[in-house]
Design a protein around this motif. Structure first.
Motif, PDB file in Angstrom:
ATOM      1  N   ASP A   5       7.412   9.453  67.002  1.00  0.00           N
ATOM      2  CA  ASP A   5       7.253  10.507  68.017  1.00  0.00           C
ATOM      3  C   ASP A   5       6.398  10.035  69.179  1.00  0.00           C
ATOM      4  O   ASP A   5       6.635  10.405  70.319  1.00  0.00           O
ATOM      5  N   CYS A   6       5.368   9.244  68.839  1.00  0.00           N
ATOM      6  CA  CYS A   6       4.440   8.855  69.895  1.00  0.00           C
ATOM      7  C   CYS A   6       3.970   7.416  69.699  1.00  0.00           C
ATOM      8  O   CYS A   6       3.592   7.025  68.595  1.00  0.00           O
ATOM      9  N   VAL A   7       4.011   6.660  70.777  1.00  0.00           N
ATOM     10  CA  VAL A   7       3.404   5.323  70.780  1.00  0.00           C
ATOM     11  C   VAL A   7       2.143   5.420  71.628  1.00  0.00           C
ATOM     12  O   VAL A   7       2.159   6.007  72.713  1.00  0.00           O
ATOM     13  N   VAL A   8       1.042   4.858  71.122  1.00  0.00           N
ATOM     14  CA  VAL A   8      -0.200   4.878  71.904  1.00  0.00           C
ATOM     15  C   VAL A   8      -0.540   3.452  72.323  1.00  0.00           C
ATOM     16  O   VAL A   8      -0.656   2.559  71.492  1.00  0.00           O
ATOM     17  N   ASN A   9      -0.667   3.285  73.626  1.00  0.00           N
ATOM     18  CA  ASN A   9      -1.140   2.038  74.191  1.00  0.00           C
ATOM     19  C   ASN A   9      -2.655   2.140  74.224  1.00  0.00           C
ATOM     20  O   ASN A   9      -3.211   2.768  75.121  1.00  0.00           O
ATOM     21  N   TYR A  10      -3.350   1.573  73.245  1.00  0.00           N
ATOM     22  CA  TYR A  10      -4.798   1.791  73.136  1.00  0.00           C
ATOM     23  C   TYR A  10      -5.571   0.668  73.838  1.00  0.00           C
ATOM     24  O   TYR A  10      -6.389   0.910  74.703  1.00  0.00           O
ATOM     25  N   ASP A  11      -5.305  -0.574  73.438  1.00  0.00           N
ATOM     26  CA  ASP A  11      -5.811  -1.720  74.209  1.00  0.00           C
ATOM     27  C   ASP A  11      -4.687  -2.138  75.148  1.00  0.00           C
ATOM     28  O   ASP A  11      -3.524  -1.827  74.896  1.00  0.00           O
TER      29      ASP A  11
END
Ligand SMILES: Nc1ncnc2c1ncn2[C@@H]1O[C@H](COP(=O)(O)OP(=O)(O)OP(=O)(O)O)[C@@H](O)[C@H]1O
Length: 556
Positions: free
Chosen positions: A441-447
């Motif tokens: 559902d969701c991809v998080v670009n954290y670094d």
């Protein structure tokens, strides 16, 4: 006319002395910029010249198809030449062709069953993430090999990481209608088990029809003289995620495969193409969502008269009717783009509270059943996974998949994420390419990566696959926001961004103290088990004794 190249590549900026400028067929002129002054090589003076953007002929003559899946599906019976058994399997798994499949299979299926006079052209396929590229090479290979009676390996598929190789193997097995022997060779499997897969107990000659492998493991098997893997009849060599492979290795494995397959490295005359003393039939297929179209970069693959298949932002009607090929070709926006239904939000926050902001977003969106978070390296991935575990407590399951995990542990974690047991998975870029998990559902670009937009594209592409909607959350500090914006503006991807500024005022006292507790737990965990992540890296298999020595030739 005097030409001096300022930037080599697919699109080259060229200086042309206007007084002698003539238009030729090749390369094609596609753009004019205002005149400016340049110094002529070998002279003292400056002259006015026009900068011209050029596209090499292989790009301008590419087969174009819509990058968008919506409204561009084709009926399965629109491609003829597929064998009955295989067609039955296809109907079982897919209802129609995606655009890249229609474009590529229309060429590769007929050639898979024809008896050719001359060797086929090599193929390069560039289409968005999740657009169905895998079947564009699996189906022609399966269609060409009707029976499993060949003694030489018929096709090799190379993938950069173990999990991707495993996934390709599973996809092959799904469509394997005629009982072909398909063998997986990659580092997370037991070497001796792979050996038994390659060789039956009675023969030291491999019976594998198709091999799917990571490059290093393939080389190990090829140089192991306890059995012979005959590649002299190799017909297909597929390199998935080709742009990633060209970065990481000097392609020694390619030299070895070509040597074993008895391929002539250079074909300069018609005589070479007809020379039966070499394997003339090997066709290379390069695949990626971010394939470089730079002919110089592609030179390393030693391609024979390559044909490019390239997705475009234009829809099918425009391609087939009112736009000319030139109009479509010159659109630099076509280079790389995100899936249609991907929504991208950029949230700016303070560095110290970034993990808390992430946790709040996940908590708030209870409808996100699968969340994949990208960190830049395994240390960052390990720490963030611990911190989120402390924050989430028993609210949801968090796990990590990075190079901290070895062997079967990676597949186990991935399977638990696939089946929904793990809700939040934190990964280094191991998961960024090719990995196909349904319904993230969701991809998080954290670094964030600073230089290359391709990292961004592949990470983002783990959601919104196969024409479905998806959500990308980029969490950034102020300096990261500037870097990300620059990267995305240059790639024409910033216009799709919705920006949100997350302020610390929104954080309640209760959340602050919960966060403080989690940070303390993290600190104590890291102090008590300082080498936990590296201690998992002990699974190193000793070199085998009975190996063929091989020298890597530098390319001629
Ligand atoms: N014609 C089709 N109809 C429905 N689903 C399909 C079709 N073709 C492929 N798929 C599904 O779409 C998903 C994405 O396909 P695939 O993994 O081949 O994408 P890809 O283009 O290789 O992506 P990436 O660049 O990220 O590797 C897979 O789950 C696959 O099973």
């Amino acid at each position: 006319m005097e030409y001096r190249f300022l930037r080599m590549g697919t699109k080259r900026k060229m200086e042309v002395d206007e007084s002698e400028s003539k238009e030729g067929d090749e390369p094609m002129q596609i753009d004019h910029e205002p005149s400016s002054s340049f110094k002529v090589i070998g002279q003292e003076t400056f002259v006015s010249v026009k900068k011209i953007e050029l596209t090499s002929s292989w790009v301008s003559s590419a087969v174009r198809f819509p990058g968008s899946i919506q409204d561009n599906l084709s009926e399965l019976n629109s491609i003829s030449g597929i064998r009955k058994g295989l067609m039955k399997k296809i109907r079982k798994h897919i209802p129609s062709w995606f655009p890249v499949q229609k474009a590529v299979l229309s060429v590769l299926i007929p050639s898979s069953v024809a008896t050719p006079v001359l060797p086929s052209r090599d193929i390069a396929i560039c289409a968005p993430t999740g657009s169905g590229k895998t079947l564009t090479y699996i189906l022609p290979i399966l269609n060409a090999l009707e029976k499993a009676d060949s003694i030489s390996v018929f096709a090799i598929v190379i993938a950069p990481v173990q999990n991707l190789a495993q996934q390709i193997f599973e996809e092959f097995s799904k469509f394997n209608a005629s009982g072909l022997k398909i063998v997986l060779l990659c580092g997370n499997r037991d070497y001796e088990v792979e050996r038994r897969d390659l060789f039956s107990s009675e023969s030291s000659l491999s019976q594998a029809n198709v091999i799917i492998a990571t490059p290093g493991r393939l080389v190990e098997h090829l140089v192991d003289l306890s059995g012979e893997i005959d590649l002299t009849g190799l017909r297909y060599l597929v390199i998935d995620e080709a742009d990633r492979m060209s970065q990481s290795a000097r392609l020694e494995w390619l030299n070895l495969v070509e040597d074993c397959a008895n391929v002539r490295r250079t074909s300069t005359s018609i005589h070479d193409l007809l020379d039966n003393s070499h394997n003339r039939w090997l066709q290379k297929i390069l695949v990626s969502a971010t394939l470089s179209l730079d002919v110089e970069k592609l030179h390393m693959w030693n391609l024979r008269s390559p044909q490019l298949f390239h997705a475009t932002l234009h829809n099918a009607k425009e391609i087939h009717s009112n736009k000319t090929v030139e109009e479509i070709t010159v659109d630099s926006h076509d280079r790389i783009f995100l899936p249609d239904l991907l929504k991208h939000e950029v949230v700016t926050c303070e560095l110290p509270t970034k993990p808390l902001v992430l946790f709040s977003w996940i908590k708030k969106h209870s409808e996100w059943k699968k969340v994949l978070i990208f960190a830049n390296d395994r240390t960052s991935s390990y720490r963030l996974s611990l911190l989120l575990q402390f924050l989430a407590s028993d609210q949801f399951v968090v796990n990590e998949l990075s190079s901290n995990l070895f062997g079967k542990r990676r597949s186990k974690v991935l399977n638990r994420f696939k089946n929904g047991t793990i809700r939040v998975l934190i990964s280094s870029d191991l998961m960024a390419r090719g990995i196909d998990v349904q319904d993230i559902d969701c991809v998080v670009n954290y670094d964030h990566h600073k230089e290359d937009v391709r990292h961004f594209i592949h990470r983002a592409g783990r959601t919104a696959r196969a024409g479905r909607p998806g959500f990308l959350l980029s969490l950034v500090t102020k300096p990261e926001r500037l870097i990300l914006k620059k990267l995305l503006v240059n790639a024409n991807l910033w216009e799709r961004v919705t920006e949100i500024r997350d302020t610390n005022e929104a954080i309640t006292d209760e959340e602050q103290s919960h966060y403080k507790n989690a940070l303390e737990k993290l600190q104590s965990k890291l102090e008590n088990v300082p080498n936990e992540s590296s201690s998992q890296k002990t699974n190193i298999r000793p070199m085998k004794k009975n190996t063929r020595s091989f020298k890597y030739n530098s390319r001629k």
